[in-house]
Design a protein around this motif. Structure first.
Motif, PDB file in Angstrom:
ATOM      1  N   TYR A 139       0.841  -1.202   0.000  1.00  0.00           N
ATOM      2  CA  TYR A 139       0.000   0.000   0.000  1.00  0.00           C
ATOM      3  C   TYR A 139       0.876   1.252   0.000  1.00  0.00           C
ATOM      4  O   TYR A 139       1.973   1.250   0.565  1.00  0.00           O
ATOM      5  N   HIS A 140       0.320   2.333  -0.582  1.00  0.00           N
ATOM      6  CA  HIS A 140       0.979   3.637  -0.576  1.00  0.00           C
ATOM      7  C   HIS A 140      -0.022   4.692  -0.123  1.00  0.00           C
ATOM      8  O   HIS A 140      -1.228   4.565  -0.372  1.00  0.00           O
ATOM      9  N   THR A 141       0.466   5.750   0.517  1.00  0.00           N
ATOM     10  CA  THR A 141      -0.382   6.856   0.959  1.00  0.00           C
ATOM     11  C   THR A 141       0.041   8.137   0.258  1.00  0.00           C
ATOM     12  O   THR A 141       1.231   8.461   0.195  1.00  0.00           O
ATOM     13  N   GLY A 142      -0.938   8.873  -0.265  1.00  0.00           N
ATOM     14  CA  GLY A 142      -0.699  10.158  -0.898  1.00  0.00           C
ATOM     15  C   GLY A 142      -1.683  11.189  -0.389  1.00  0.00           C
ATOM     16  O   GLY A 142      -2.496  10.920   0.498  1.00  0.00           O
ATOM     17  N   ALA A 143      -1.628  12.394  -0.958  1.00  0.00           N
ATOM     18  CA  ALA A 143      -2.518  13.469  -0.516  1.00  0.00           C
ATOM     19  C   ALA A 143      -2.794  14.423  -1.662  1.00  0.00           C
ATOM     20  O   ALA A 143      -2.007  14.526  -2.613  1.00  0.00           O
ATOM     21  N   TYR A 144      -3.911  15.117  -1.551  1.00  0.00           N
ATOM     22  CA  TYR A 144      -4.241  16.164  -2.517  1.00  0.00           C
ATOM     23  C   TYR A 144      -5.063  17.240  -1.823  1.00  0.00           C
ATOM     24  O   TYR A 144      -5.599  17.035  -0.730  1.00  0.00           O
ATOM     25  N   ILE A 145      -5.144  18.407  -2.450  1.00  0.00           N
ATOM     26  CA  ILE A 145      -5.897  19.535  -1.905  1.00  0.00           C
ATOM     27  C   ILE A 145      -6.925  19.983  -2.932  1.00  0.00           C
ATOM     28  O   ILE A 145      -6.588  20.199  -4.110  1.00  0.00           O
ATOM     29  N   THR A 146      -8.176  20.119  -2.494  1.00  0.00           N
ATOM     30  CA  THR A 146      -9.224  20.672  -3.351  1.00  0.00           C
ATOM     31  C   THR A 146      -9.533  22.096  -2.900  1.00  0.00           C
ATOM     32  O   THR A 146      -9.107  22.529  -1.819  1.00  0.00           O
ATOM     33  N   ASP A 147     -10.277  22.807  -3.724  1.00  0.00           N
ATOM     34  CA  ASP A 147     -10.765  24.101  -3.284  1.00  0.00           C
ATOM     35  C   ASP A 147     -11.880  23.893  -2.264  1.00  0.00           C
ATOM     36  O   ASP A 147     -12.299  22.766  -1.987  1.00  0.00           O
ATOM     37  N   LYS A 148     -12.388  24.980  -1.688  1.00  0.00           N
ATOM     38  CA  LYS A 148     -13.366  24.878  -0.603  1.00  0.00           C
ATOM     39  C   LYS A 148     -14.702  24.313  -1.066  1.00  0.00           C
ATOM     40  O   LYS A 148     -15.452  23.730  -0.274  1.00  0.00           O
ATOM     41  N   GLU A 149     -14.998  24.442  -2.357  1.00  0.00           N
ATOM     42  CA  GLU A 149     -16.281  23.956  -2.885  1.00  0.00           C
ATOM     43  C   GLU A 149     -16.167  22.582  -3.525  1.00  0.00           C
ATOM     44  O   GLU A 149     -17.122  22.086  -4.111  1.00  0.00           O
ATOM     45  N   PHE A 150     -15.018  21.991  -3.469  1.00  0.00           N
ATOM     46  CA  PHE A 150     -14.779  20.673  -4.087  1.00  0.00           C
ATOM     47  C   PHE A 150     -15.072  20.696  -5.594  1.00  0.00           C
ATOM     48  O   PHE A 150     -15.671  19.775  -6.142  1.00  0.00           O
ATOM     49  N   THR A 151     -14.609  21.744  -6.244  1.00  0.00           N
ATOM     50  CA  THR A 151     -14.820  21.836  -7.696  1.00  0.00           C
ATOM     51  C   THR A 151     -13.553  21.542  -8.499  1.00  0.00           C
ATOM     52  O   THR A 151     -13.632  21.316  -9.707  1.00  0.00           O
ATOM     53  N   LYS A 152     -12.401  21.513  -7.838  1.00  0.00           N
ATOM     54  CA  LYS A 152     -11.160  21.227  -8.568  1.00  0.00           C
ATOM     55  C   LYS A 152     -10.084  20.733  -7.618  1.00  0.00           C
ATOM     56  O   LYS A 152     -10.081  21.045  -6.419  1.00  0.00           O
ATOM     57  N   VAL A 153      -9.173  19.925  -8.146  1.00  0.00           N
ATOM     58  CA  VAL A 153      -7.974  19.508  -7.420  1.00  0.00           C
ATOM     59  C   VAL A 153      -6.901  20.548  -7.708  1.00  0.00           C
ATOM     60  O   VAL A 153      -6.528  20.768  -8.865  1.00  0.00           O
ATOM     61  N   MET A 154      -6.400  21.191  -6.664  1.00  0.00           N
ATOM     62  CA  MET A 154      -5.427  22.274  -6.852  1.00  0.00           C
ATOM     63  C   MET A 154      -3.991  21.785  -6.723  1.00  0.00           C
ATOM     64  O   MET A 154      -3.109  22.196  -7.484  1.00  0.00           O
ATOM     65  N   TYR A 155      -3.735  20.908  -5.752  1.00  0.00           N
ATOM     66  CA  TYR A 155      -2.381  20.417  -5.510  1.00  0.00           C
ATOM     67  C   TYR A 155      -2.448  18.923  -5.186  1.00  0.00           C
ATOM     68  O   TYR A 155      -3.464  18.424  -4.695  1.00  0.00           O
ATOM     69  N   MET A 156      -1.358  18.227  -5.435  1.00  0.00           N
ATOM     70  CA  MET A 156      -1.296  16.804  -5.124  1.00  0.00           C
ATOM     71  C   MET A 156       0.152  16.351  -4.963  1.00  0.00           C
ATOM     72  O   MET A 156       1.086  16.995  -5.453  1.00  0.00           O
ATOM     73  N   THR A 157       0.342  15.252  -4.232  1.00  0.00           N
ATOM     74  CA  THR A 157       1.663  14.643  -4.146  1.00  0.00           C
ATOM     75  C   THR A 157       1.811  13.655  -5.302  1.00  0.00           C
ATOM     76  O   THR A 157       0.897  12.869  -5.572  1.00  0.00           O
ATOM     77  N   GLU A 158       2.930  13.708  -5.977  1.00  0.00           N
ATOM     78  CA  GLU A 158       3.169  12.789  -7.082  1.00  0.00           C
ATOM     79  C   GLU A 158       3.922  11.542  -6.643  1.00  0.00           C
ATOM     80  O   GLU A 158       3.909  10.533  -7.349  1.00  0.00           O
ATOM     81  N   GLU A 159       4.573  11.616  -5.494  1.00  0.00           N
ATOM     82  CA  GLU A 159       5.256  10.464  -4.912  1.00  0.00           C
ATOM     83  C   GLU A 159       4.590  10.116  -3.587  1.00  0.00           C
ATOM     84  O   GLU A 159       4.069  11.002  -2.897  1.00  0.00           O
ATOM     85  N   PRO A 160       4.587   8.852  -3.195  1.00  0.00           N
ATOM     86  CA  PRO A 160       3.937   8.476  -1.932  1.00  0.00           C
ATOM     87  C   PRO A 160       4.567   9.181  -0.738  1.00  0.00           C
ATOM     88  O   PRO A 160       5.784   9.378  -0.682  1.00  0.00           O
TER      89      PRO A 160
END
Length: 360
Positions: free
Chosen positions: A270-291
């Motif tokens: 298993y691997h764990t990653g993360a991402y950030i959406t805007d406050k309205e959940f309309t777009k992914v703004m940032y994400m980790t490309e490596e675990p």
């Protein structure tokens, strides 16, 4: 009926590891350091005799840190046809208590359901409802029990259950939410994450795509194809409920796939990653490309054997979060390791943010 039993060495590792050199994926302690933080293993206040304690979830409620986790009281046993069961009819339980100030101990832990039961309970996630009460969601099924033979039973496949917790951390008023296929025979549901936002209850139902079911209003659906660059098409699941950053939400998720040891033995990782959406959940703004974390064979891996000591199977290599909170500029996360042990990871939030890439 011919039967066999699988065992493992309970004391095959030490509680406070000595640093050394090793090949392969670093340990959870080393990966925590690489993220600018540290990992403390929980070693006190756990159920006596349990072979494994893992899948921990933490939450801050009224100034106290509560923790819920999955405890496996017995090893697996298996039959001539390799179908396996929890020994002595003891399925997994969920315990809930208070996290000690040293973050290596648990205080006043109790079983979610103190009476004997037939179902196996897994993967608890604590949340505070719009009414400010403490709740727990968990997965229930007949997995690895002697009742796991009737496909016409609702819990033959895993289902998500939600309970209010009383002052003794006991489950009260259990509900089976009518989300997805949670009330359908033969359908499996798990890895949801309930959370309160805008004074209403929400459920993070899935990550690919992101789907949020709301108490009021329509379902939110967000295309998260961008995560493909990290997961490479692997099966992807929710880990934690969204964390409110003010300008958006930080969400941790995980993915899994089969791989092999250097000598060719297959195992699940298993691997764990993360991402950030805007406050309205309309777009992914940032994400980790490596675990951020990857399961490691250098941490304790439970290996089940037959009665002659021959290895038959092993638990997966995982480092998974089920709860996360912010304390000022610090991120605090509960981690389960290799379905064997658990602990608390701390780091500055900025160390996670530095791993993020802007999504075009």
């Amino acid at each position: 009926m011919q039967s066999q039993t699988r065992y493992f060495h309970l004391y095959s590792d030490v509680l406070h590891p000595i640093k050394g050199t090793s090949s392969g994926v670093p340990t959870v302690y080393e990966q925590a350091e690489q993220l600018g933080g540290n990992f403390k293993r929980i070693v006190k206040g756990l159920p006596a005799g349990s072979v494994a304690n893992f899948s921990p979830s933490i939450i801050d409620h009224n100034g106290s840190i509560y923790i819920a986790w999955r405890s496996q009281p017995e090893a697996f046993g298996f039959r001539y046809d390799n179908k396996y069961f929890y020994l002595n009819g003891q399925p997994n339980d969920i315990y809930i208590g208070l996290l000690g100030a040293d973050e290596t101990s648990i205080i006043a832990a109790n079983k979610l359901r103190p009476n004997k039961h037939r179902l196996s309970y897994e993967d608890p996630r604590l949340f505070v409802g719009p009414d400010e009460n403490l709740y727990v969601q968990f997965v229930a099924s007949t997995y690895a029990s002697k009742y796991d033979s009737d496909p016409k039973k609702l819990f033959h496949q895993p289902k998500v259950v939600v309970c209010w917790l009383n002052e003794n951390f006991h489950a009260v008023n259990a509900a089976i939410p009518p989300i997805g296929r949670n009330r359908e025979l033969g359908a499996a549901e798990k890895n949801w994450a309930f959370f309160t936002a805008e004074d209403q209850l929400n459920c993070l139902y899935s990550t690919r795509p992101l789907v949020i079911e709301r108490e009021n209003g329509g379902t939110i659906t967000l295309d998260t194809t961008a995560l493909e660059s990290a997961t490479k098409g692997a099966a992807t699941f929710n880990s934690t409920a969204p964390v409110n950053l003010g300008y958006g939400y930080l969400i941790f998720y995980h993915w899994k796939h089969m791989t092999c040891t250097p000598d060719g033995r297959p195992y699940l990782i298993y691997h764990t990653g993360a991402y950030i959406t805007d406050k309205e959940f309309t777009k992914v703004m940032y994400m980790t490309e490596e675990p951020l974390f990857t399961g490691s064979l250098n941490d304790r891996v439970i290996e089940w054997t037959d009665v002659f000591g021959t290895p038959v199977s092993n638990q997966p290599a995982v480092i998974l979060p089920f709860g996360v909170l912010l304390e000022g500029d610090e991120l605090v996360m509960s981690l389960g390791v290799n379905d064997a042990f658990m602990g608390i990871f701390r780091t500055k939030l900025e160390h996670i943010m530095k791993r993020m890439k802007k999504v075009a």
